[in-house]
Design an enzyme around this catalytic site. Structure first.
Site, PDB file in Angstrom:
ATOM      1  N   SER A  67     -23.077  32.463  14.669  1.00  0.00           N
ATOM      2  CA  SER A  67     -23.723  30.927  14.620  1.00  0.00           C
ATOM      3  C   SER A  67     -22.691  30.038  14.189  1.00  0.00           C
ATOM      4  O   SER A  67     -21.604  29.987  14.614  1.00  0.00           O
ATOM      5  CB  SER A  67     -24.793  31.194  13.931  1.00  0.00           C
ATOM      6  OG  SER A  67     -25.701  29.932  14.018  1.00  0.00           O
ATOM      7  N   ARG A 111     -36.387  23.402   7.986  1.00  0.00           N
ATOM      8  CA  ARG A 111     -36.333  24.723   7.830  1.00  0.00           C
ATOM      9  C   ARG A 111     -37.361  25.061   9.443  1.00  0.00           C
ATOM     10  O   ARG A 111     -37.019  25.892  10.078  1.00  0.00           O
ATOM     11  CB  ARG A 111     -36.948  25.423   6.867  1.00  0.00           C
ATOM     12  CG  ARG A 111     -36.808  26.971   6.976  1.00  0.00           C
ATOM     13  CD  ARG A 111     -35.563  27.470   7.109  1.00  0.00           C
ATOM     14  NE  ARG A 111     -35.275  29.105   7.319  1.00  0.00           N
ATOM     15  CZ  ARG A 111     -34.208  29.683   7.493  1.00  0.00           C
ATOM     16  NH1 ARG A 111     -32.882  29.015   7.863  1.00  0.00           N
ATOM     17  NH2 ARG A 111     -34.054  30.942   7.343  1.00  0.00           N
ATOM     18  N   ASP A 121     -30.991  31.407  24.191  1.00  0.00           N
ATOM     19  CA  ASP A 121     -30.490  30.597  22.998  1.00  0.00           C
ATOM     20  C   ASP A 121     -30.532  29.098  23.289  1.00  0.00           C
ATOM     21  O   ASP A 121     -29.724  28.690  24.184  1.00  0.00           O
ATOM     22  CB  ASP A 121     -29.084  31.073  22.558  1.00  0.00           C
ATOM     23  CG  ASP A 121     -28.614  30.305  21.243  1.00  0.00           C
ATOM     24  OD1 ASP A 121     -29.307  29.261  20.785  1.00  0.00           O
ATOM     25  OD2 ASP A 121     -27.701  30.743  20.491  1.00  0.00           O
ATOM     26  N   HIS A 181     -31.803  32.045  19.872  1.00  0.00           N
ATOM     27  CA  HIS A 181     -30.302  32.192  18.767  1.00  0.00           C
ATOM     28  C   HIS A 181     -30.222  33.248  17.939  1.00  0.00           C
ATOM     29  O   HIS A 181     -29.243  33.978  17.497  1.00  0.00           O
ATOM     30  CB  HIS A 181     -30.466  30.796  18.356  1.00  0.00           C
ATOM     31  CG  HIS A 181     -29.072  30.832  17.369  1.00  0.00           C
ATOM     32  ND1 HIS A 181     -27.778  30.607  17.934  1.00  0.00           N
ATOM     33  CD2 HIS A 181     -28.907  30.731  16.001  1.00  0.00           C
ATOM     34  CE1 HIS A 181     -26.925  30.672  16.945  1.00  0.00           C
ATOM     35  NE2 HIS A 181     -27.544  30.626  15.741  1.00  0.00           N
TER      36      HIS A 181
END
Lengths: 379, 379
Positions: free
Chosen positions: A146, A220, A318, A351
């Site tokens: 990532s 978040r 992703d 992802h």
């Protein structure tokens, strides 16, 4: 938390790419396995935005790490064979120096006086640990997941010959506008929270203290939404309702299981991650651009990277780091002379697949690591 | 604004699906073209979450409407042939009764005392306009876009035989968890804004007045991100930086063109849409589920809808209402006996393609409308 965490003092001053320098800065790291006498079995792991250096459990800290299934004796990254190092990013708050750390010049937390942070700085701090701290001239393999995959590209571009092999996991050579838009909105949710107050909330966070909880919660949740995939959620949550016990009595409160899942993720994150650190690392992810190393051309930048072997992994689901970007990395590294394996994973998890779809990512990484071991071993 | 807007008084009391009733409620609408003597050339359009009834310009209101390129003389929905009606959703704030309207029982805005709103109520109000207000026994065609496509399914399920044909545009028979997660987060951004204050902000909105601007801005930006597609933005914005004049001096302020684009969208929306109306309509979108009409099965619910013809359109780049959901609608309507055309549009613009990719959506809708006209005309 056990005491597996170690610290590497960075050179002081430690110059930052966009200006300024850190004094008395450090990075936190953990290790597994043993560095051999030839010092040629080191594997360095660079992390995503939020994880600590605790990638796996150890005798010193038996709690599970964020890549527990991947690292250990007999696991894909086999610690019987490899000396594995995971470093907490410079600018983070899991032991490394960052905006939440004390500025030695003032005795107060840096907050927004922390110098502008780029992934090149994150990479240079990791390189200092490996090269100057652990005395590793050349890594057997550099792994980046990532955001850590972008840091790894910065590492390889700034320190030619510093690694023989590279594993690039669910990452990109630059942020595309969709990813920039998502991260910009995450930052905005924090910035618009009155309790952020230009970075002047309570450090460290304490229950009931001043902290941009609403902004961090939104950031978040938006992260989690973009880290997973609609396909996975359709199978997992469908339209399952919360039972009356878990419903929310607030107007427009939670009714669906997927809302509770997001809320649980947010609750684990809020007050456990420093908002200013989040802002610095998030912006660094938007800034990073391999094209800057190739006269404005991504491919030309990637082609400058010198490696013997590379494994490039991505997931078709992703949405944050789309598969075409991993393909671009594979092509660029190949053009630079590396022998490259590119694997498009059939994972539904988006992802985050590299963290949860160990059934696919494990064997791919394990097989690649085994070929590296074969090359290194005496025949 | 001109005076093209007309109002239809709903029956009083107007019962709501989830309980309660409205008294003295109304819906706003606009019309184009002329209802013929047989009253069989009416086309009713149900809108997405935020648009008003002003779908196109007219002599009374020459400002461009939200589907300007689609509706007018000689356009795909040809007002020389059709009597076109667009209705503002019940629960909205563009002239129809909603949470921002005055509650006759108190003389104050309803705010959160507005009864729970479902898309079935939105549909029933639209049906009352067409059937009771305009005296249209049977619509030639019912068109629904986005949320309006769900309202249209509710309309057809609750009022069998009320339309001969249907155009379903970029919609779904139920919200999937990804869409629920996005909308839940949009609602949460508003709810967490202290200026929302459980719905007790200034009504009407005024400059400098109490209004959850941060929450509405985040909600709108998240909407825009999910209404478009990463593919479109890659070509459109790439990594273009703002020139110094347009940069933002705030810490972590805007640097990329895509950020300015989002900000411009948010600025146009904030204070022009009522936050409580947004919350009610957003939740109604999550609640709606055709499966509720089919013993828990979407296909069985769709199969109950009686139509002669239907055109179902979707875009492969739509992440909010994925193409498989339009396919599901097409299959269900076909199983119910309708002759159905399903077209998967090759539009890069994502969910919003129906608003902007007129080059593709226009001919598809125009051709379908032309076949309806051919059937209706004397031979």
């Amino acid at each position: 938390m056990g005491d597996a965490r170690r610290y590497h003092a960075l050179p002081s001053p430690f110059p930052m790419k966009r200006g300024g320098a850190l004094h008395g800065a450090r990075v936190a790291y953990e290790t597994w396995g043993r560095l051999n006498d030839a010092r040629d079995n080191a594997v360095l792991i660079l992390t995503g935005l939020s994880p600590s250096a605790h990638a796996a459990s150890s005798a010193d800290d038996p709690s599970p790490g964020w890549w527990e299934a991947m690292i250990g004796p007999g696991k894909p990254i086999d610690t019987d064979r490899w000396y594995v190092v995971c470093v907490n990013s410079l600018g983070s708050d899991k032991g490394s120096t960052g905006p939440a750390s004390i500025d030695p010049a003032t005795g107060q937390p840096y907050r927004l006086r922390f110098p502008a942070l780029s992934l090149e700085d994150v990479a240079n701090a990791a390189w200092s640990l490996a090269h100057e701290g652990l005395g590793i001239g050349r890594l057997a393999c550099l792994i980046g997941c990532s955001m850590g995959g972008m840091s790894a590209l910065a590492y390889l571009l700034q320190h030619p010959g510093s690694a023989g092999a590279h594993i690039s996991v669910n990452t990109a050579p630059q942020a595309q506008p969709f990813a920039i838009a998502i991260r910009s909105l995450q930052r905005e949710a924090i910035r618009l929270d009155p309790q952020w107050d230009h970075g002047n909330y309570d450090i460290p966070a304490r229950p009931g203290g001043k902290y941009p909880e609403a902004g961090m919660s939104i950031a978040r949740k938006l992260g989690v939404i973009t880290y997973r995939s609609a396909m996975e959620w359709k199978g997992r949550f469908a339209r399952i309702r919360l039972d009356s016990e878990h419903r929310d009595d607030e107007p427009f409160g939670y009714e669906f299981e997927v809302e509770r899942y997001l809320q649980a993720h947010a609750q684990r994150f809020v007050r456990s991650f420093d908002p200013n650190c989040y802002l610095y690392l998030s912006r660094a992810s938007d800034w990073f651009d391999v094209a800057g190393y190739g006269d404005g051309d991504v491919h030309a930048g990637l082609r400058r990277i010198q490696l013997e072997r590379a494994l490039v992994l991505g997931a078709g689901t992703d949405i944050l780091f789309p598969l075409e970007q991993q393909e671009q990395i594979a092509q660029g590294l190949r053009a630079g002379g590396a022998e490259v394996d590119f694997i498009a994973m059939d994972s539904p998890q988006g992802h985050d697949a590299f963290l949860v779809d160990i059934a696919h990512y494990g064997p791919a990484i394990g097989a690649f690591m085994a070929t590296l071991a074969g090359r290194n071993e005496p025949r």
